[in-house]
Design a protein around this motif. Structure first.
Motif, PDB file in Angstrom:
ATOM      1  N   THR A  15      69.116  18.534  55.558  1.00 47.59           N
ATOM      2  CA  THR A  15      70.240  19.460  55.706  1.00 47.59           C
ATOM      3  C   THR A  15      71.559  18.806  55.332  1.00 47.59           C
ATOM      4  OG1 THR A  15      69.057  20.598  57.476  1.00 47.59           O
ATOM      5  CG2 THR A  15      71.416  20.966  57.336  1.00 47.59           C
ATOM      6  N   SER A  16      71.712  17.535  55.665  1.00 42.76           N
ATOM      7  CA  SER A  16      72.997  16.873  55.406  1.00 42.76           C
ATOM      8  C   SER A  16      73.277  16.712  53.917  1.00 42.76           C
ATOM      9  CB  SER A  16      73.019  15.498  56.090  1.00 42.76           C
ATOM     10  OG  SER A  16      72.048  14.634  55.518  1.00 42.76           O
ATOM     11  N   VAL A  57      66.640  23.026  62.433  1.00 45.58           N
ATOM     12  CA  VAL A  57      67.650  22.260  61.693  1.00 45.58           C
ATOM     13  C   VAL A  57      67.674  22.679  60.229  1.00 45.58           C
ATOM     14  CG1 VAL A  57      68.240  19.962  60.833  1.00 45.58           C
ATOM     15  CG2 VAL A  57      67.674  20.269  63.232  1.00 45.58           C
ATOM     16  N   VAL A  58      66.495  22.772  59.609  1.00 45.06           N
ATOM     17  CA  VAL A  58      66.423  23.150  58.192  1.00 45.06           C
ATOM     18  C   VAL A  58      66.690  24.644  58.023  1.00 45.06           C
ATOM     19  CG1 VAL A  58      64.987  23.175  56.126  1.00 45.06           C
ATOM     20  CG2 VAL A  58      64.789  21.291  57.743  1.00 45.06           C
ATOM     21  N   GLY A  59      66.084  25.458  58.869  1.00 38.39           N
ATOM     22  CA  GLY A  59      66.184  26.900  58.715  1.00 38.39           C
ATOM     23  C   GLY A  59      67.561  27.466  58.987  1.00 38.39           C
ATOM     24  N   SER A  60      68.346  26.770  59.785  1.00 41.92           N
ATOM     25  CA  SER A  60      69.689  27.270  60.101  1.00 41.92           C
ATOM     26  C   SER A  60      70.693  27.003  58.990  1.00 41.92           C
ATOM     27  CB  SER A  60      70.193  26.634  61.399  1.00 41.92           C
ATOM     28  OG  SER A  60      70.262  25.218  61.267  1.00 41.92           O
ATOM     29  N   SER A  61      70.318  26.235  58.010  1.00 37.11           N
ATOM     30  CA  SER A  61      71.200  25.929  56.881  1.00 37.11           C
ATOM     31  C   SER A  61      70.826  26.804  55.687  1.00 37.11           C
ATOM     32  CB  SER A  61      71.085  24.446  56.499  1.00 37.11           C
ATOM     33  OG  SER A  61      71.712  24.185  55.265  1.00 37.11           O
ATOM     34  N   SER A  62      71.716  27.716  55.307  1.00 39.56           N
ATOM     35  CA  SER A  62      71.449  28.581  54.151  1.00 39.56           C
ATOM     36  C   SER A  62      71.278  27.766  52.881  1.00 39.56           C
ATOM     37  CB  SER A  62      72.594  29.588  53.978  1.00 39.56           C
ATOM     38  OG  SER A  62      72.610  30.497  55.056  1.00 39.56           O
ATOM     39  N   ALA A  63      72.047  26.673  52.775  1.00 39.19           N
ATOM     40  CA  ALA A  63      71.939  25.816  51.587  1.00 39.19           C
ATOM     41  C   ALA A  63      70.559  25.164  51.504  1.00 39.19           C
ATOM     42  CB  ALA A  63      73.034  24.750  51.609  1.00 39.19           C
ATOM     43  N   SER A  64      70.036  24.719  52.654  1.00 32.11           N
ATOM     44  CA  SER A  64      68.704  24.100  52.669  1.00 32.11           C
ATOM     45  C   SER A  64      67.630  25.099  52.274  1.00 32.11           C
ATOM     46  CB  SER A  64      68.402  23.527  54.056  1.00 32.11           C
ATOM     47  OG  SER A  64      69.300  22.499  54.394  1.00 32.11           O
ATOM     48  N   VAL A  65      67.706  26.306  52.841  1.00 34.94           N
ATOM     49  CA  VAL A  65      66.722  27.339  52.521  1.00 34.94           C
ATOM     50  C   VAL A  65      66.818  27.723  51.051  1.00 34.94           C
ATOM     51  CG1 VAL A  65      65.971  29.695  53.017  1.00 34.94           C
ATOM     52  CG2 VAL A  65      66.698  28.207  54.891  1.00 34.94           C
ATOM     53  N   VAL A 103      57.141  24.240  53.813  1.00 37.38           N
ATOM     54  CA  VAL A 103      58.285  24.213  54.727  1.00 37.38           C
ATOM     55  C   VAL A 103      58.845  25.619  54.929  1.00 37.38           C
ATOM     56  CG1 VAL A 103      60.595  23.277  55.126  1.00 37.38           C
ATOM     57  CG2 VAL A 103      58.830  21.829  54.115  1.00 37.38           C
ATOM     58  N   LEU A 104      58.896  26.419  53.874  1.00 43.08           N
ATOM     59  CA  LEU A 104      59.350  27.802  54.012  1.00 43.08           C
ATOM     60  C   LEU A 104      58.450  28.583  54.966  1.00 43.08           C
ATOM     61  CD1 LEU A 104      60.362  28.751  50.354  1.00 43.08           C
ATOM     62  CD2 LEU A 104      61.882  28.605  52.332  1.00 43.08           C
ATOM     63  N   ARG A 105      57.166  28.339  54.897  1.00 43.32           N
ATOM     64  CA  ARG A 105      56.237  28.996  55.834  1.00 43.32           C
ATOM     65  C   ARG A 105      56.608  28.673  57.272  1.00 43.32           C
ATOM     66  NH1 ARG A 105      50.818  26.048  56.023  1.00 43.32           N
ATOM     67  NH2 ARG A 105      52.257  24.615  57.079  1.00 43.32           N
ATOM     68  N   GLU A 106      56.911  27.393  57.547  1.00 46.22           N
ATOM     69  CA  GLU A 106      57.284  27.009  58.899  1.00 46.22           C
ATOM     70  C   GLU A 106      58.567  27.703  59.346  1.00 46.22           C
ATOM     71  OE1 GLU A 106      55.326  24.719  60.886  1.00 46.22           O
ATOM     72  OE2 GLU A 106      54.033  25.460  59.282  1.00 46.22           O
ATOM     73  N   ILE A 107      59.536  27.792  58.452  1.00 49.48           N
ATOM     74  CA  ILE A 107      60.818  28.426  58.784  1.00 49.48           C
ATOM     75  C   ILE A 107      60.624  29.915  59.043  1.00 49.48           C
ATOM     76  CG2 ILE A 107      63.105  28.996  57.872  1.00 49.48           C
ATOM     77  CD1 ILE A 107      63.001  26.353  56.305  1.00 49.48           C
ATOM     78  N   VAL A 108      59.895  30.573  58.158  1.00 46.47           N
ATOM     79  CA  VAL A 108      59.668  32.018  58.303  1.00 46.47           C
ATOM     80  C   VAL A 108      58.901  32.311  59.585  1.00 46.47           C
ATOM     81  CG1 VAL A 108      58.397  33.970  57.342  1.00 46.47           C
ATOM     82  CG2 VAL A 108      59.810  32.555  55.851  1.00 46.47           C
ATOM     83  N   THR A 109      57.862  31.551  59.848  1.00 45.34           N
ATOM     84  CA  THR A 109      57.057  31.768  61.049  1.00 45.34           C
ATOM     85  C   THR A 109      57.894  31.607  62.305  1.00 45.34           C
ATOM     86  OG1 THR A 109      55.077  30.956  59.904  1.00 45.34           O
ATOM     87  CG2 THR A 109      55.015  31.011  62.308  1.00 45.34           C
ATOM     88  N   ILE A 163      68.196  30.382  63.471  1.00 48.50           N
ATOM     89  CA  ILE A 163      67.692  30.604  62.123  1.00 48.50           C
ATOM     90  C   ILE A 163      68.028  32.025  61.688  1.00 48.50           C
ATOM     91  CG2 ILE A 163      65.658  30.659  60.646  1.00 48.50           C
ATOM     92  CD1 ILE A 163      64.333  28.648  62.435  1.00 48.50           C
ATOM     93  N   ASP A 164      68.774  32.147  60.637  1.00 51.12           N
ATOM     94  CA  ASP A 164      69.156  33.453  60.106  1.00 51.12           C
ATOM     95  C   ASP A 164      68.820  33.489  58.615  1.00 51.12           C
ATOM     96  OD1 ASP A 164      70.188  35.879  59.493  1.00 51.12           O
ATOM     97  OD2 ASP A 164      72.288  35.370  59.842  1.00 51.12           O
ATOM     98  N   LEU A 165      67.788  34.236  58.273  1.00 49.65           N
ATOM     99  CA  LEU A 165      67.334  34.288  56.879  1.00 49.65           C
ATOM    100  C   LEU A 165      67.957  35.447  56.106  1.00 49.65           C
ATOM    101  CD1 LEU A 165      63.509  33.553  57.322  1.00 49.65           C
ATOM    102  CD2 LEU A 165      65.285  31.976  56.573  1.00 49.65           C
TER     103      LEU A 165
END
Length: 443
Positions: free
Chosen positions: A161-162, A193-201, A222-228, A239-241
């Motif tokens: 994310t950083s 941490v990853v999912g909350s960053s729009s840039a990371s997603v 990783v996207l699967r983990e975020i979506v789930t 997390i806001d997609l």
């Protein structure tokens, strides 16, 4: 070349029998990395660690055994290596000396270096640290457990994310992503941490759509983990997609359609299932992207695991009026579903019944989108023509869950009502049934 092959074949035929004490009690193959536990029995490390993932007992003595208690049996390994060397002329290859597992302190130091480099904003140093973690993660299961205990997933997620906002940080993101996938499963904090960053997603979406096959697989996992996590209320609500949901939907459907590899397809099917269940708006986006047609075609030749996940995603998509309208217009849908009813698993059978129930019955929102009685009648007649009635009767005879029984009973009532309007064919021969493009036949 033929002489060399004949010599190798002769050496293989002349290969000596492996001494019984060199064989693993689990696999019965010669051990390559013998380890001994508290019960005093020696096993090959890979075999016993796989065993202990689901059990905590010794396979031979049935005494209590933990993976952390395993100790390398160096004496036996040297005897095995000496035996291999003595029989090299007879086609026996020497067992290599395994690399030593990292200690908890070593793993903690590697994770701390990732955190320090990320905090300092040093991309090159962070990439080097991520590669070090990746090398450790490729080793035995104990090393991975040490990395997990040291918080490797959270550290790598924060590092990812950083650097996701930096335009010139593509290389470090690739190294961090490769390490992150190897230290999975990610806990909820790391996913947040990853999912909350729009840039990371957004970076993951780009990698999943345009990267090389390995990078695409890592990104969709990783996207699967975020979506789930996001669709099930996890991630502490951070997390806001919404900013990336259209792109996520597109890359998920495109990956399933492209059949890049089984792992990527499975990951995207899981993501599609959770997205379809999230809300009607997201389900509508999936249907518009072509998910229903892709799933129907995938089901024709899918293996058991893929078929179950695809059926779950399809059933979730059919909860929306757009999904039902799309599948009712697909000439391939009902025949494929009926064909899969008893050919995969009990879970798949229940999902097939649920999908047919959604397609054939009148739902509350059907009239709102202009669905006519004729449009609902067509899949009922199609189901009759390919033998669904007989299969549903058989299902009720052999037994099923109460919810599935109720849906099957309702389907039978509908089919009996329309039975006089269609010829009931008790056969599963689809050689004459064409796909929607009238070109590809079901074999």
């Amino acid at each position: 070349m033929s002489l060399l092959l004949s010599r190798r074949a002769a050496a293989k035929e002349d290969a000596p029998d492996v001494p019984p004490e060199f064989r693993c009690p689990i696999t019965l193959d010669m051990m390559r990395d013998p380890v001994v536990g508290a019960t005093g029995i020696t096993y090959d490390r890979a075999a016993i660690e796989a065993w202990l993932l689901v059990r905590c007992t010794c396979p031979v003595s049935h005494g209590e055994l933990r993976a952390d208690d395993l100790i390398s049996n160096h004496t036996l390994r040297r005897l095995i290596q000496a035996w291999c060397t003595a029989n090299r002329s007879r086609g026996v290859e020497r067992v290599p000396t395994p690399r030593a597992n990292a200690t908890p302190a070593h793993a903690a130091d590697a994770v701390a270096e990732v955190e320090s480099a990320a905090s300092a904003g040093n991309a090159e140093r962070c990439a080097t640290a991520a590669r070090a973690v990746r090398r450790l993660a490729k080793e035995a299961g104990r090393t991975r457990r040490c990395l997990a205990s040291a918080g490797a997933a959270r550290a790598l997620a924060k590092a990812f994310t950083s650097f996701s906002d930096a335009a010139a940080a593509s290389n470090v993101l690739e190294d961090v992503l490769a390490a992150l996938v190897l230290v999975m499963p990610m806990d909820e904090e790391a996913i947040a941490v990853v999912g909350s960053s729009s840039a990371s997603v957004a970076w993951l979406i780009t990698a999943a759509a345009n990267g090389d096959p390995r990078r695409r697989l890592q990104a969709v996992v990783v996207l699967r983990e975020i979506v789930t996590c996001a669709c099930n209320g996890g991630g502490a609500g951070v997390i806001d997609l919404s900013a990336n949901v259209v792109a996520v939907v597109e890359v998920v459907v495109r990956t399933i359609r492209g059949s890049m590899c089984p792992q990527a397809t499975k990951a995207c099917l899981v993501a599609a299932y959770h997205l379809a269940r999230a809300d009607d708006g997201t389900a509508t986006l999936l249907v518009a992207a072509g998910l229903v047609s892709v799933l129907i075609e995938l089901l024709v030749d899918a293996n058991r695991s893929t078929a179950e996940t695809a059926l779950a995603a399809l059933d979730a998509a059919l909860a929306s009026s757009d999904g039902r309208a799309r599948v009712r217009a697909d000439a391939l849908a009902v025949p494929v579903l009926v064909k899969k009813m008893f050919r995969v698993s009990d879970t798949a059978t229940e999902l097939v019944v649920s999908s047919l129930w959604r397609i054939c019955r009148k739902c509350l929102d059907d009239d709102e989108d202009g669905t006519t009685a004729a449009a609902r009648r067509l899949p009922v007649l199609e189901a009759l023509q390919v033998g669904a009635l007989q299969k549903l009767v058989l299902l009720l005879q052999v037994g099923c869950r109460e919810e599935t029984k109720e849906k099957a009973t309702e389907l039978l009532r509908l089919m009996v009502r329309y039975q006089a309007r269609g010829e009931c064919i008790d056969t599963m021969d689809f050689r004459g049934l064409k796909r929607r493009d009238n070109a590809i036949l079901i074999r």
